[in-house]
Design an enzyme around this catalytic site. Structure first.
Site, PDB file in Angstrom:
ATOM      1  N   HIS A  41      40.629   6.154  43.145  1.00 38.34           N
ATOM      2  CA  HIS A  41      39.966   6.408  41.864  1.00 38.34           C
ATOM      3  C   HIS A  41      39.004   7.573  42.022  1.00 38.34           C
ATOM      4  CE1 HIS A  41      41.865   3.001  40.285  1.00 38.34           C
ATOM      5  NE2 HIS A  41      41.245   2.146  41.057  1.00 38.34           N
ATOM      6  N   HIS A  72      45.473  -0.720  46.816  1.00 35.93           N
ATOM      7  CA  HIS A  72      45.269  -1.947  46.019  1.00 35.93           C
ATOM      8  C   HIS A  72      46.442  -2.911  46.068  1.00 35.93           C
ATOM      9  CE1 HIS A  72      41.949  -0.117  44.070  1.00 35.93           C
ATOM     10  NE2 HIS A  72      42.630   0.651  43.259  1.00 35.93           N
ATOM     11  N   GLU A 124      44.526  -4.551  41.800  1.00 37.13           N
ATOM     12  CA  GLU A 124      44.619  -5.496  42.937  1.00 37.13           C
ATOM     13  C   GLU A 124      44.843  -6.925  42.425  1.00 37.13           C
ATOM     14  OE1 GLU A 124      41.453  -5.476  45.977  1.00 37.13           O
ATOM     15  OE2 GLU A 124      41.853  -7.604  46.237  1.00 37.13           O
ATOM     16  N   THR A 166      39.098  -8.133  46.945  1.00 32.19           N
ATOM     17  CA  THR A 166      38.404  -7.519  48.093  1.00 32.19           C
ATOM     18  C   THR A 166      37.110  -6.812  47.698  1.00 32.19           C
ATOM     19  OG1 THR A 166      39.729  -5.530  47.822  1.00 32.19           O
ATOM     20  CG2 THR A 166      40.484  -7.108  49.479  1.00 32.19           C
ATOM     21  N   SER A 226      36.416   0.395  40.863  1.00 28.68           N
ATOM     22  CA  SER A 226      35.792  -0.932  40.778  1.00 28.68           C
ATOM     23  C   SER A 226      34.616  -1.058  41.747  1.00 28.68           C
ATOM     24  CB  SER A 226      36.863  -1.979  41.083  1.00 28.68           C
ATOM     25  OG  SER A 226      36.300  -3.207  41.342  1.00 28.68           O
ATOM     26  N   ASN A 227      34.805  -0.607  43.005  1.00 25.23           N
ATOM     27  CA  ASN A 227      33.716  -0.823  43.968  1.00 25.23           C
ATOM     28  C   ASN A 227      32.514   0.069  43.665  1.00 25.23           C
ATOM     29  OD1 ASN A 227      33.558   1.345  46.306  1.00 25.23           O
ATOM     30  ND2 ASN A 227      35.692   1.175  45.746  1.00 25.23           N
ATOM     31  N   SER A 269      36.073   5.252  47.680  1.00 23.48           N
ATOM     32  CA  SER A 269      37.079   6.288  47.455  1.00 23.48           C
ATOM     33  C   SER A 269      36.443   7.646  47.164  1.00 23.48           C
ATOM     34  CB  SER A 269      38.013   5.870  46.314  1.00 23.48           C
ATOM     35  OG  SER A 269      37.267   5.488  45.195  1.00 23.48           O
TER      36      SER A 269
HETATM   37  S1  SF4 Z   1      37.722  -1.470  50.050  1.00 23.60           S
HETATM   38 FE1  SF4 Z   1      39.019  -0.280  51.415  1.00 23.60          FE
HETATM   39  S2  SF4 Z   1      39.114  -1.432  53.371  1.00 23.60           S
HETATM   40 FE2  SF4 Z   1      38.351  -2.809  51.749  1.00 23.60          FE
HETATM   41  S3  SF4 Z   1      40.188  -3.825  50.985  1.00 23.60           S
HETATM   42 FE3  SF4 Z   1      39.855  -2.081  49.646  1.00 23.60          FE
HETATM   43  S4  SF4 Z   1      41.070  -0.455  50.542  1.00 23.60           S
HETATM   44 FE4  SF4 Z   1      40.868  -2.039  52.119  1.00 23.60          FE
END
Ligand code: SF4
Length: 286
Positions: A41, A72, A124, A166, A226-227, A269
């Site tokens: 992303h 994902h 995901e 995750t 997302s993260n 990312s």
């Molecule tokens: S954040 Fe990165 S290391 Fe963690 S599950 Fe997703 S792709 Fe894998």
């Protein structure tokens, strides 16, 4: 001005593996290479890969050859379609995501009802759902957690697995776990698995630590990551002066000048080049 830079910023293992792998394949391939969905992303990275010849597609039916699966993961039907259509898949699903697929598949086969914490529309989760069978609910918030308890009681379920995306927020996972643990009748066997990846967990903890110390916080990452969104939420909770930007052109320089201590974090990312460009601008602010 003091700038505190997170130690955990930069590509995570899964993203790095997918991007480097894609670049290698593009170098050696004399036929078109496709990628199912955005590989990461991040607009800059996507543009670079497009320039190198990668063709992004939305569904496997658009593929006419070698196709990359991103970190994902994808629904299991994609593998089935690829086999039938003779499409060669290059699978960069992160091992952490594959592990979740295996766990939910195993527990679904043992008759467990799956409670999957995550964002309903996230790729995901869409991929993981396909390994869960029929008995599954996605839990995004407190309301979903309470509703899921009602549904389970009505369905006469005797065993449940609580598991997570995750990149789900650790803090939110603990809240969901508490609600479900408290509200679920005690005769229902509950197995809990915190499958938030360690990279995500460390980044979230570090974001909280830095946000508590600084006057202004910059989160670097894609708007649809997302993260990155989770990091921004955490940052904003502990430092009201938080901003989420994708590149140096979005830096609110005049606003930043008002503060003495600035924190910098980035999503999994976010490429190093974008981070370094932003740090360079910060260094030169007078
Ligand atoms: S954040 Fe990165 S290391 Fe963690 S599950 Fe997703 S792709 Fe894998």
């Amino acid at each position: 001005m003091d700038v505190i830079i997170g130690k955990t910023i930069g590509f995570c293992f899964g993203v790095k593996r997918a991007i480097e792998g894609a670049k290698e394949i593009l170098k050696d391939s004399d036929e078109p290479v496709y990628c199912l969905g955005e590989l990461v992303h991040n607009r800059e990275v996507i543009k670079d890969l497009e320039n190198k010849g990668l063709k992004f597609i939305d569904t496997i039916f658009q593929s006419k050859g070698k196709t990359i699966i991103r970190a994902h993961g994808v629904p299991k039907q994609v593998y089935e379609v690829a086999v039938q259509a003779g499409i060669k898949l290059i699978d960069y699903t992160c091992p952490k995501v594959l592990q979740i697929h295996d766990i939910v598949y195993e527990y679904a086969n043992k008759g467990y009802f799956i409670l999957l914490c995550g964002t309903k529309q996230h790729p995901e989760i869409i991929g993981t759902l396909s390994f869960c069978g029929e008995n599954v609910l996605v839990i995004e918030n407190e309301e979903d957690a309470l509703k899921s308890v009602d549904i389970i009681e009505k369905l006469n379920i005797d065993k449940c697995l609580l598991i997570t995306q995750t990149t789900f927020s650790l803090e939110k996972f603990f809240i969901m776990r508490e609600i479900i643990g408290n509200e679920l009748p005690k005769n229902i066997h509950l197995v809990e698995k915190n499958t938030i990846c360690q990279t995500t967990e460390l980044r979230q903890k570090e974001t909280e630590q830095i946000a508590k110390k600084v006057q202004y916080m910059i989160i670097i990452g894609g708007k649809n990551s997302s993260n990155t969104k989770k990091l921004y939420e955490i940052s904003n909770k502990y430092c009201g002066n938080s901003v989420c930007i994708q590149n140096k052109s979005e830096l609110p320089i005049e606003e930043i000048k008002k503060y003495q201590t600035i924190g910098v974090m980035a999503g999994a990312s976010t490429p190093e080049e974008s981070i370094n460009e932003i740090l360079e601008v910060l260094k030169n602010i007078k």
